[in-house]
Scaffold this motif. Structure first.
Motif, PDB file in Angstrom:
ATOM      1  N   VAL A 175       1.325  -7.380   2.224  1.00  0.00           N
ATOM      2  CA  VAL A 175       2.443  -6.474   1.941  1.00  0.00           C
ATOM      3  C   VAL A 175       3.455  -7.119   1.003  1.00  0.00           C
ATOM      4  CG1 VAL A 175       2.197  -5.376   4.206  1.00  0.00           C
ATOM      5  CG2 VAL A 175       3.844  -7.244   3.918  1.00  0.00           C
ATOM      6  N   VAL A 176       4.380  -6.299   0.504  1.00  0.00           N
ATOM      7  CA  VAL A 176       5.370  -6.771  -0.469  1.00  0.00           C
ATOM      8  C   VAL A 176       6.662  -7.249   0.190  1.00  0.00           C
ATOM      9  CG1 VAL A 176       4.457  -5.202  -2.219  1.00  0.00           C
ATOM     10  CG2 VAL A 176       6.358  -4.448  -0.777  1.00  0.00           C
ATOM     11  N   GLY A 177       6.834  -6.958   1.487  1.00  0.00           N
ATOM     12  CA  GLY A 177       8.100  -7.256   2.145  1.00  0.00           C
ATOM     13  C   GLY A 177       8.229  -8.691   2.611  1.00  0.00           C
ATOM     14  N   ASP A 178       9.454  -9.082   2.926  1.00  0.00           N
ATOM     15  CA  ASP A 178       9.746 -10.417   3.455  1.00  0.00           C
ATOM     16  C   ASP A 178       9.713 -10.330   4.972  1.00  0.00           C
ATOM     17  OD1 ASP A 178      10.649 -12.927   4.099  1.00  0.00           O
ATOM     18  OD2 ASP A 178      12.235 -12.964   2.575  1.00  0.00           O
ATOM     19  N   ILE A 179       8.556 -10.577   5.538  1.00  0.00           N
ATOM     20  CA  ILE A 179       8.369 -10.452   6.987  1.00  0.00           C
ATOM     21  C   ILE A 179       8.955 -11.662   7.710  1.00  0.00           C
ATOM     22  CG2 ILE A 179       6.682 -10.030   8.806  1.00  0.00           C
ATOM     23  CD1 ILE A 179       6.932  -7.829   6.642  1.00  0.00           C
ATOM     24  N   ALA A 180       8.920 -12.809   7.050  1.00  0.00           N
ATOM     25  CA  ALA A 180       9.409 -14.043   7.674  1.00  0.00           C
ATOM     26  C   ALA A 180      10.902 -13.979   7.975  1.00  0.00           C
ATOM     27  CB  ALA A 180       9.100 -15.236   6.774  1.00  0.00           C
ATOM     28  N   GLU A 195      -4.490  -5.265  -6.088  1.00  0.00           N
ATOM     29  CA  GLU A 195      -4.266  -6.200  -7.189  1.00  0.00           C
ATOM     30  C   GLU A 195      -3.788  -5.511  -8.459  1.00  0.00           C
ATOM     31  OE1 GLU A 195      -4.103  -9.334  -6.969  1.00  0.00           O
ATOM     32  OE2 GLU A 195      -4.825  -9.469  -4.896  1.00  0.00           O
ATOM     33  N   ALA A 196      -3.961  -4.195  -8.523  1.00  0.00           N
ATOM     34  CA  ALA A 196      -3.458  -3.448  -9.679  1.00  0.00           C
ATOM     35  C   ALA A 196      -2.019  -2.985  -9.467  1.00  0.00           C
ATOM     36  CB  ALA A 196      -4.358  -2.245  -9.960  1.00  0.00           C
ATOM     37  N   GLY A 197      -1.434  -3.343  -8.329  1.00  0.00           N
ATOM     38  CA  GLY A 197      -0.061  -2.950  -8.035  1.00  0.00           C
ATOM     39  C   GLY A 197       0.058  -1.611  -7.350  1.00  0.00           C
ATOM     40  N   GLY A 198      -1.079  -0.950  -7.110  1.00  0.00           N
ATOM     41  CA  GLY A 198      -1.046   0.359  -6.457  1.00  0.00           C
ATOM     42  C   GLY A 198      -0.768   0.244  -4.972  1.00  0.00           C
ATOM     43  N   ILE A 199      -0.254   1.326  -4.399  1.00  0.00           N
ATOM     44  CA  ILE A 199       0.113   1.352  -2.980  1.00  0.00           C
ATOM     45  C   ILE A 199      -1.071   1.832  -2.148  1.00  0.00           C
ATOM     46  CG2 ILE A 199       1.675   2.344  -1.266  1.00  0.00           C
ATOM     47  CD1 ILE A 199       3.717   2.720  -3.562  1.00  0.00           C
ATOM     48  N   LEU A 200      -1.538   0.972  -1.244  1.00  0.00           N
ATOM     49  CA  LEU A 200      -2.645   1.327  -0.354  1.00  0.00           C
ATOM     50  C   LEU A 200      -2.167   2.107   0.860  1.00  0.00           C
ATOM     51  CD1 LEU A 200      -4.611  -2.052  -0.431  1.00  0.00           C
ATOM     52  CD2 LEU A 200      -5.196   0.066  -1.615  1.00  0.00           C
ATOM     53  N   ASP A 201      -0.951   1.850   1.276  1.00  0.00           N
ATOM     54  CA  ASP A 201      -0.340   2.592   2.388  1.00  0.00           C
ATOM     55  C   ASP A 201       1.090   2.108   2.557  1.00  0.00           C
ATOM     56  OD1 ASP A 201      -0.106   4.434   4.406  1.00  0.00           O
ATOM     57  OD2 ASP A 201      -1.276   3.330   5.894  1.00  0.00           O
ATOM     58  N   ASP A 202       1.908   2.936   3.209  1.00  0.00           N
ATOM     59  CA  ASP A 202       3.239   2.490   3.619  1.00  0.00           C
ATOM     60  C   ASP A 202       3.230   2.332   5.133  1.00  0.00           C
ATOM     61  OD1 ASP A 202       2.989   5.378   3.633  1.00  0.00           O
ATOM     62  OD2 ASP A 202       5.107   5.492   4.137  1.00  0.00           O
ATOM     63  N   ASP A 351       0.248   6.738  -3.835  1.00  0.00           N
ATOM     64  CA  ASP A 351      -1.164   6.456  -3.571  1.00  0.00           C
ATOM     65  C   ASP A 351      -1.569   5.184  -4.300  1.00  0.00           C
ATOM     66  OD1 ASP A 351      -1.572   7.125  -6.275  1.00  0.00           O
ATOM     67  OD2 ASP A 351      -2.133   9.181  -5.802  1.00  0.00           O
ATOM     68  N   GLU A 352      -2.859   4.938  -4.383  1.00  0.00           N
ATOM     69  CA  GLU A 352      -3.351   3.695  -4.976  1.00  0.00           C
ATOM     70  C   GLU A 352      -3.085   3.608  -6.474  1.00  0.00           C
ATOM     71  OE1 GLU A 352      -7.407   2.912  -3.945  1.00  0.00           O
ATOM     72  OE2 GLU A 352      -7.100   3.354  -1.819  1.00  0.00           O
ATOM     73  N   HIS A 353      -2.664   4.703  -7.063  1.00  0.00           N
ATOM     74  CA  HIS A 353      -2.423   4.714  -8.507  1.00  0.00           C
ATOM     75  C   HIS A 353      -0.935   4.726  -8.859  1.00  0.00           C
ATOM     76  CE1 HIS A 353      -6.705   5.347  -8.944  1.00  0.00           C
ATOM     77  NE2 HIS A 353      -6.635   6.382  -8.133  1.00  0.00           N
ATOM     78  N   THR A 354      -0.081   4.587  -7.836  1.00  0.00           N
ATOM     79  CA  THR A 354       1.360   4.496  -8.079  1.00  0.00           C
ATOM     80  C   THR A 354       1.849   3.147  -7.586  1.00  0.00           C
ATOM     81  OG1 THR A 354       1.804   5.605  -5.958  1.00  0.00           O
ATOM     82  CG2 THR A 354       1.775   6.978  -7.928  1.00  0.00           C
ATOM     83  N   THR A 355       2.745   2.539  -8.322  1.00  0.00           N
ATOM     84  CA  THR A 355       3.290   1.244  -7.931  1.00  0.00           C
ATOM     85  C   THR A 355       4.628   1.437  -7.216  1.00  0.00           C
ATOM     86  OG1 THR A 355       4.601   0.879  -9.941  1.00  0.00           O
ATOM     87  CG2 THR A 355       2.263   0.259 -10.031  1.00  0.00           C
ATOM     88  N   SER A 379       1.924  -9.661 -10.218  1.00  0.00           N
ATOM     89  CA  SER A 379       2.108  -9.837 -11.660  1.00  0.00           C
ATOM     90  C   SER A 379       2.443  -8.528 -12.355  1.00  0.00           C
ATOM     91  CB  SER A 379       0.848 -10.451 -12.276  1.00  0.00           C
ATOM     92  OG  SER A 379      -0.275  -9.616 -12.071  1.00  0.00           O
ATOM     93  N   ILE A 380       1.852  -7.444 -11.896  1.00  0.00           N
ATOM     94  CA  ILE A 380       2.120  -6.129 -12.496  1.00  0.00           C
ATOM     95  C   ILE A 380       3.446  -5.572 -11.997  1.00  0.00           C
ATOM     96  CG2 ILE A 380       1.317  -3.733 -12.592  1.00  0.00           C
ATOM     97  CD1 ILE A 380      -1.547  -4.860 -12.467  1.00  0.00           C
ATOM     98  N   ILE A 381       3.682  -5.672 -10.696  1.00  0.00           N
ATOM     99  CA  ILE A 381       4.877  -5.068 -10.098  1.00  0.00           C
ATOM    100  C   ILE A 381       6.148  -5.779 -10.565  1.00  0.00           C
ATOM    101  CG2 ILE A 381       6.067  -4.634  -7.912  1.00  0.00           C
ATOM    102  CD1 ILE A 381       3.250  -4.322  -6.642  1.00  0.00           C
TER     103      ILE A 381
END
Length: 476
Positions: A175-180, A195-202, A351-355, A379-381
């Motif tokens: 995930v992109v968040g700071d869980i620590a 790896e393409a920066g797309g969102i797999l799920d929230d 979705d997987e095609h939106t960052t 790298s993309i985001i």
């Protein structure tokens, strides 16, 4: 001939085959085969008159010969169609069985019978049978939630626990968040990315004081999310890490609305004033022990989600409904409430095609994670954060016909520049609201645009979100 295109016509042919009169010459019933060749085999048939009965006119003989050839051709066709007719007669029952099986394979929450008993209108959603509404109208349920509180069954959501000393390491690899940085019993909205920066799920990740991460993600991504986490668990375990995954089979009830805390307080000993937005605690709720209560929701209102043992879900729902403030609400109200609150629906708005940057969810990116660039698609985001993206998710408002998903968005010159991802009439605003993606130069609030609805263009304006002010509970 393509007999599959005949529709009900084979039934008519079959009827012709079974009810047709006999040959006027007494030889062949229409549609029955000749004994050996396209001509009748009987000595009395006029088709043999060329050699046996000169008194029979030649034109009659020729006509009868043609008739018999036609009969033979028809027989072959009728035989084939009769076979198809049998298949067609079997098809409706077969489809019925398939449809019945499809209904049977829909998963049911522990409250399924409870919904039916309370007038729930059940529909298929993300592989589950869930109530779209109850006896009250969708609009009534929506407004009741804004003014009082409503109870939603969200047990279809995937609930998991990430356990072990390396649980944060696992989650931050996905995930992109700071869980620590999460404090004990604090949660955050985060995103699985590729790896393409797309969102797999929230998803919502909570760092529990019991020593595990409690994760709630979307039912529509159930299989994908479980596989993603399990694969990463195995990968880390093979490297010697201490981590494991557990799917939680609890029910999940969402009590949402301005009076939700007041209603729930009557059934808990904990002081809910000390439980602000996006925090969580395990407590006894109306006599049910072991419930996890999280101050969050999907409506923009104050409220909680209660993870409750499945066997006690009906008891808890019944206890909550005893308060006249509480009414049941279904998927329809949940969708319009979240849209007024500017909240995304996975599979529609993201979705997987939106960052995260394109979808206006950059705030989910932890500051430390941005600097470390150690999440999938970083790298993309991060490059999009520092530069400029081609499109952004925006809010839209209009009057007239409601905007719906896939409605084209046009600039004032009539050029298509984007599309609506979700939209509906707002019960609170009495206007139509929607979300969609447009190029950055058209994303500023107040920008006039056109939306094509039912092949007609109508005026719309880019609007700030949320459309309706949110009422999350925070400590003063």
């Amino acid at each position: 001939m393509n007999w599959k295109c005949l529709g009900l016509f084979p039934y008519r042919l079959e009827s012709l085959h079974t009810e047709s009169p006999a040959c006027p010459w007494g030889c062949l019933p229409l549609g029955l085969p000749a004994p050996s060749d396209p001509l009748c085999g009987r000595e009395t048939c006029p088709s043999r008159a060329r050699t046996t009965s000169p008194s029979v006119p030649g034109r009659v003989v020729a006509s009868v010969c043609r008739l018999h050839r036609l009969r033979a051709t028809m027989q072959r066709a009728v035989s084939m169609v009769a076979h198809l007719g049998l298949q067609l007669r079997v098809l409706p029952s077969a489809l019925g069985r398939l449809f019945s099986c499809a209904q049977d394979v829909l998963r049911r929450t522990p409250l399924y019978d409870f919904h039916l008993a309370h007038g729930g209108k059940m529909v298929a959603f993300a592989g589950w049978s869930l109530p779209v509404q109850y006896r009250d109208s969708h609009v009534d349920s929506h407004l009741h939630t804004r003014r009082h509180c409503s109870l939603f069954d969200v047990s279809h959501m995937l609930q998991t626990k990430i356990l072990g000393c390396d649980r944060v390491k696992l989650m931050e690899s996905l995930v992109v968040g700071d869980i620590a940085e999460l404090r004990p019993n604090q949660g955050t909205l985060s995103l699985f990315t590729n790896e393409a920066g797309g969102i797999l799920d929230d998803l919502i990740v909570t760092n529990t004081s019991e020593g595990y991460l409690y994760v709630v993600s979307n039912a529509g991504c159930w299989d994908k999310d479980v596989a993603l986490m399990q694969d990463k668990v195995r990968e880390l375990q093979n490297m010697g890490s201490d981590v494991s995954l557990e799917v939680v089979d609890n029910a999940l009830l969402a009590l949402q609305g301005p009076t939700a805390a007041q209603v729930l307080q009557a059934g808990v000993a904990d002081d809910l004033r000390k439980l602000p937005f996006m925090t969580s605690a395990v407590m006894e709720v109306f006599g049910v022990s072991g419930c996890r209560v999280t101050r969050c929701g999907y409506t923009g209102e104050d409220g909680v989600e209660i993870s409750v043992p499945a066997a006690a879900a009906v008891h808890l729902a019944t206890a909550l409904l005893e308060n006249p403030e509480v009414k049941l609400a279904g998927l329809a109200a949940r969708d319009s409430l979240r849209l007024e609150a500017g909240l995304c629906l996975y599979g529609s708005d993201i979705d997987e095609h939106t960052t995260p940057v394109e979808s206006s969810l950059s705030w989910t990116l932890g500051k430390r994670r941005r600097a470390a660039m150690d999440f999938p698609g970083a790298s993309i985001i991060v490059a999009q954060l520092k530069g400029k993206v081609q499109r952004r998710r925006v809010g839209l408002m209009c009057e007239g016909a409601p905007m719906r998903a896939h409605s084209p968005i046009l600039n004032m010159e009539g050029t298509v520049i984007g599309s609506v991802t979700s939209g509906c009439p707002s019960p609170c605003l009495k206007k139509n609201v929607a979300m969609g993606y447009v190029p950055c130069e058209y994303s500023r609030p107040g920008t006039p645009l056109l939306v094509e609805v039912r092949r007609k263009q109508q005026m719309a304006v880019v609007s700030k979100m949320p459309f309706v002010t949110t009422n999350y509970y925070t400590l003063k």
